[in-house]
Design an enzyme around this catalytic site. Structure first.
Site, short mmCIF file in Angstrom:
data_model
loop_
_atom_site.label_atom_id
_atom_site.label_comp_id
_atom_site.label_asym_id
_atom_site.label_seq_id
_atom_site.Cartn_x
_atom_site.Cartn_y
_atom_site.Cartn_z
N VAL A 141 -5.61 4.10 -8.65
CA VAL A 141 -6.54 3.34 -7.81
C VAL A 141 -7.00 4.16 -6.61
O VAL A 141 -8.19 4.29 -6.33
CB VAL A 141 -5.90 2.02 -7.33
N THR A 186 1.95 -2.53 -6.99
CA THR A 186 2.66 -3.79 -6.72
C THR A 186 3.24 -4.28 -8.05
O THR A 186 2.63 -5.13 -8.72
CB THR A 186 1.72 -4.85 -6.10
N THR A 241 -2.88 -5.41 -5.56
CA THR A 241 -2.90 -6.79 -6.04
C THR A 241 -1.66 -7.53 -5.56
O THR A 241 -0.52 -7.08 -5.77
CB THR A 241 -2.94 -6.82 -7.58
N CYS A 298 -1.68 -4.24 -14.37
CA CYS A 298 -2.50 -5.38 -13.92
C CYS A 298 -2.26 -6.64 -14.74
O CYS A 298 -1.60 -7.57 -14.30
CB CYS A 298 -3.99 -5.01 -13.96
#
Length: 428
Positions: free
Chosen positions: A15, A83, A118, A258
């Site tokens: 990311v 995360t 996230t 994700c």
């Protein structure tokens, strides 16, 4: 749109690196990561994640660093760290809180910290802000400010890249929101959407992947039902897909950083508030069990072929969480491997994209080189890397004893019509 902020990106993974690269094309940018090997690799002009081509790393104004003190050069911090969830499927905010400690120790009056990781709604203000305040000695909302802009990076996707995906932005106050919007608008050509609050932006991100998770769970459950009926699931989806408003989702393994993780952040927060989610957790349960189901089908095919399962050899092709990326985070292929091993099967895993050391460190599995693969009693095409698809059926046959036997094609990328004689094909 122009702005006068000095940007630092904290976390240079799948990311963060594309974000740092986008800003580094137009302004001096600080790219920080605690992994010194990662920093050295980027300084040398290479990205092991393959999200950014080596040529695109050239000519940038980015200071790659593992020294926290270098962050003092910036006044706009973008935090893009993982995360994950722990073994009990509980949110693990450790990387985010550690990053908050690092940034907090360098904060100055007037700085803005924007989180992209996230999380569940409320995490930015309830979990991260206290850490920023404690480390900086400054007061949030007076001395420094926070915002949230959820990441939308799709690993391996060269079409929907950082600058081409509309960015949701939020800020602690209307004034901070406008600054955050201006900073992102300077590089995101697709534009931005101003969310009315940080919690709304956090919630928007977490339900994007929850929605996908539930739709894939529906497809996986339909696959279980159709197999009992003797119907090919892909044939059904092809027929249904001729209707203009039928949503194109496929059954399959649901892993990665994700879709297989984010729903647990939402359910965790809901349970803290006294609500027990039913639909979301049901979908998670279905998707988490797909790997074991696939392994069971492979065993049934071997039994049908007259193969002694215990002591047999199965080759699993692909170990990353999705095709054409080296990302091993939360790969559910491990579920297939472990279940086959429970049956006493010797499993050899091959993956041209994955890092062998990472696979050993994270999952305790050994990746087998192409030259060391033994002829197998069955093949599981778990991840449809381009190398396997380009090789087609000849590549599958070459891995089977005598070129015949059971083949499990998880993503249905092999054509049934052209399957060679002696191949017993099963598709999810």
């Amino acid at each position: 749109m122009m702005h006068n902020r000095k940007v630092a990106v904290v976390g240079l993974g799948y990311v963060g690196l594309p974000v740092a690269v986008a800003f580094g094309r137009t302004q001096h940018t600080i790219g920080f990561d605690i992994n010194k090997a990662r920093v050295a690799e980027l300084i040398a002009g290479h990205d092991r994640t393959n999200e950014v081509d080596d040529e695109d790393l050239q000519g940038l104004d980015v200071l790659y660093t593992a020294e926290p003190a270098d962050l003092k050069q910036a006044d706009f911090f973008i935090v893009a760290v993982p995360t994950p969830v722990d073994e009990a499927r509980r949110p693990d905010l450790t990387p985010m809180l550690k990053a908050s400690e690092t940034v907090g120790s360098q904060l100055k009056q007037g700085d803005i910290v924007v989180f992209e990781s996230t999380v569940y709604p409320g995490a930015t203000e309830e979990d991260c802000v206290p850490v920023l305040e404690a480390r900086s000695g400054l007061k949030c909302g007076t001395d420094f400010f926070v915002g949230y802009s959820p990441e939308r990076i799709n690993p391996g996707d060269r079409e929907h890249t950082f600058t081409k995906i509309k960015k949701v932005v939020s800020g602690q106050t209307p004034e901070i929101l406008e600054i955050v919007a201006q900073v992102y608008e300077s590089v995101v050509t697709a534009g931005v959407h101003r969310a009315p609050s940080i919690k709304v932006a956090e919630a928007a991100k977490v339900i994007e992947n929850t929605q996908r998770d539930l739709n894939i769970a529906l497809m996986n459950e339909l696959a279980l039902i159709f197999h009992k009926m003797g119907i090919d699931t892909r044939d059904v989806l092809t027929a249904s897909g001729t209707k203009w408003n039928f949503l194109p989702f496929d059954p399959g393994l649901v892993g990665g950083h994700c879709i297989g993780v984010d729903p647990y952040y939402l359910t965790h927060k809901a349970q803290m508030l006294g609500y027990i989610p039913q639909v979301i957790l049901a979908g998670r349960s279905i998707n988490d069990d797909v790997g074991r189901y696939i392994a069971g089908q492979a065993v049934k095919l071997m039994i049908r072929a007259g193969t002694m399962v215990r002591g047999s050899t199965v080759t699993v092709l692909g170990f990353t969480f999705k095709e054409n990326v080296p990302d091993l985070r939360n790969t559910r292929v491990i579920d297939i491997v472990k279940e086959l091993q429970e049956y006493g099967v010797n499993v050899q895993i091959h993956d041209p994209q994955a890092d062998a050391e990472e696979a050993q460190h994270e999952y305790g599995v050994t990746l087998t080189a192409e030259s060391d693969l033994k002829p197998a009693d069955a093949v599981v095409l778990a991840v449809s890397h381009r190398e396997y698809i380009d090789a087609g059926w000849p590549g599958i046959q070459a891995r089977l004893k005598n070129g015949t036997g059971p083949v499990v094609d998880v993503k249905a990328r092999l054509t049934r019509e052209s399957a060679p004689a002696g191949i017993d094909l099963w598709r999810l």
